[in-house]
Design a protein around this motif. Sequence first.
Motif, short mmCIF file in Angstrom:
data_model
loop_
_atom_site.label_atom_id
_atom_site.label_comp_id
_atom_site.label_asym_id
_atom_site.label_seq_id
_atom_site.Cartn_x
_atom_site.Cartn_y
_atom_site.Cartn_z
N SER A 86 0.83 -1.22 0.00
CA SER A 86 0.00 0.00 0.00
C SER A 86 0.85 1.25 0.00
O SER A 86 0.52 2.23 -0.66
N HIS A 87 1.94 1.23 0.74
CA HIS A 87 2.87 2.38 0.77
C HIS A 87 4.15 1.93 1.45
O HIS A 87 4.15 0.95 2.20
N PRO A 88 5.25 2.65 1.16
CA PRO A 88 6.55 2.14 1.62
C PRO A 88 6.89 2.46 3.08
O PRO A 88 7.96 2.96 3.36
N LEU A 90 7.54 0.83 6.95
CA LEU A 90 8.04 -0.44 7.44
C LEU A 90 6.96 -1.36 8.01
O LEU A 90 7.07 -2.58 7.92
N ASP A 91 5.91 -0.79 8.58
CA ASP A 91 4.87 -1.64 9.18
C ASP A 91 3.95 -2.25 8.12
O ASP A 91 3.04 -3.02 8.44
N HIS A 92 4.22 -1.93 6.85
CA HIS A 92 3.43 -2.50 5.75
C HIS A 92 4.29 -3.34 4.81
O HIS A 92 3.81 -4.26 4.17
N LEU A 93 5.58 -2.98 4.71
CA LEU A 93 6.44 -3.69 3.76
C LEU A 93 7.44 -4.60 4.45
O LEU A 93 8.07 -5.43 3.80
N GLY A 198 -4.91 1.26 3.25
CA GLY A 198 -3.54 1.50 3.68
C GLY A 198 -3.51 2.42 4.89
O GLY A 198 -4.28 2.24 5.83
N ASP A 199 -2.64 3.43 4.81
CA ASP A 199 -2.58 4.44 5.88
C ASP A 199 -3.08 5.78 5.33
O ASP A 199 -2.52 6.84 5.62
N ALA A 200 -4.14 5.73 4.52
CA ALA A 200 -4.65 6.96 3.88
C ALA A 200 -4.87 8.06 4.92
O ALA A 200 -5.26 7.80 6.05
N ALA A 223 -8.23 2.84 7.87
CA ALA A 223 -6.97 3.50 7.53
C ALA A 223 -6.12 3.75 8.77
O ALA A 223 -6.62 4.06 9.85
N HIS A 224 -4.80 3.61 8.56
CA HIS A 224 -3.80 4.01 9.55
C HIS A 224 -4.08 3.43 10.94
O HIS A 224 -3.99 4.14 11.94
N HIS A 225 -4.44 2.16 10.98
CA HIS A 225 -4.56 1.43 12.25
C HIS A 225 -5.51 2.10 13.24
O HIS A 225 -5.36 1.94 14.45
N GLY A 226 -6.45 2.87 12.71
CA GLY A 226 -7.39 3.55 13.61
C GLY A 226 -6.83 4.85 14.17
O GLY A 226 -7.27 5.30 15.24
ZN LIG Z 1 0.94 1.86 8.98
#
Ligand SMILES: [Zn+2]
Length: 397
Positions: A86-88, A90-93, A198-200, A223-226
């Motif tokens: 979704s985006h670069p 670290l918590d996603h890639l 993602g983390d929009a 989005a963005h873990h709440g």
């Molecule tokens: Zn994130």
Amino acid sequence: MALARLLLVLFALLAALPGRAAPAPTPPLKPLTVYFFDVGQGDAALIVSPTGKTVLIDGGPPEADEALVPRLRQLLQGPIDLVIMSHPHLDHLGGLAKVIQAVGAKRFMDPGFDHPSEAYRKLLEVVGQKVGQVMTPTPNPSAPETLLTVGLGEGVTLTVLWPRTPRDAFLDDTRSDVNANSIVAKVTYGKTAFLFTGDAEPETEAFLLRKPIDFTSTVLKVAHHGGKHSSTAPFLAAVKPQAAVISCGTGNDYGHPTSEALQRLGDVGARIFRTDLQGEVLAVSNGNTVTLTPQKGRSAPVVVTGQTTGPVAKGPMPSGASGSASATGGKVVPASGKLPAPAASAKGMRYVSLKGSEVFHSEDCRALERAKTQERTVYKDRASAMRERRPAKDCDP
Ligand SMILES: [Zn+2]
Ligand SMILES: [Zn+2]
């Protein structure tokens, strides 16, 4: 006996008359399954279509791979059809490189928003070596008003809502431009839909709301873990989520999910699921309803009903960027529905990197024309360019 048979025939005839008979129950569709993995503070979700097509959206933080890789091995029978980052961040890639090395992937898609980090560079190296095809969410130059869609079989479609460069410029001056340019994708199946954000950031939500898009989704990956800024009330009013999944780590340092986001999700009546409290959350759609089952604790499965959704795009996408760039000289982006075969490296083609840049372009890329006066490094072949830089997203050399 003859009378009984006659009555049966009459009954059958009556039943066949339009308007008289009770509607025949539609056979349940084969399931579409989404696994929202428990990866601690981060995101990772696997979509398995009714025909077995697989899409992994994000791979959690680096420490997630120890649990994620064996879990994926349990669930997969071959390489992942499409990996979306979704985006670069670290918590996603973080876990993606190990995942790709362990189970393989046929295609990879990321937003194309540059982010100088060692982990992202390393991931792109693994992608370069192991993944056949790199896709971008760029609109197809031959149909720039339409959204990019990927067919997953049995009527399941993944539509990429954002980003749409170069037609719409990447969002900037936001709280986090890396987050704001997260890939936002909607997966539709019958009357049900899943929205991955993602983390929009709030800017992403506001920008998207100006587009003629039907956001209605049965299940929202929050989005963005709440985080408190995203999941704005106008966006949630448009999405109308019946269920919301928050992927975050137990006792995380960020205070995710925030009471503000939980309140707004509650206000629209969404049933909330949290990986920090409930572990992996399994969501199964039969095209009409989605059954969500948390794997931890004693929570019983929750069934939510899909809202009839029409086409995702309610019209051509007007461009939001002023002076929107024309199609670049780069390769054509995969067309809707079909995933093209990996492009072979052109023979005799040279590759060029501009001074200070981490990426390289094919020598005929228009980005180079625009930067004629800039210092550059020329590579004779792709392999040597790959050793030092990574492929630019505009021409995807
Ligand atoms: Zn994130
Ligand atoms: Zn992020």
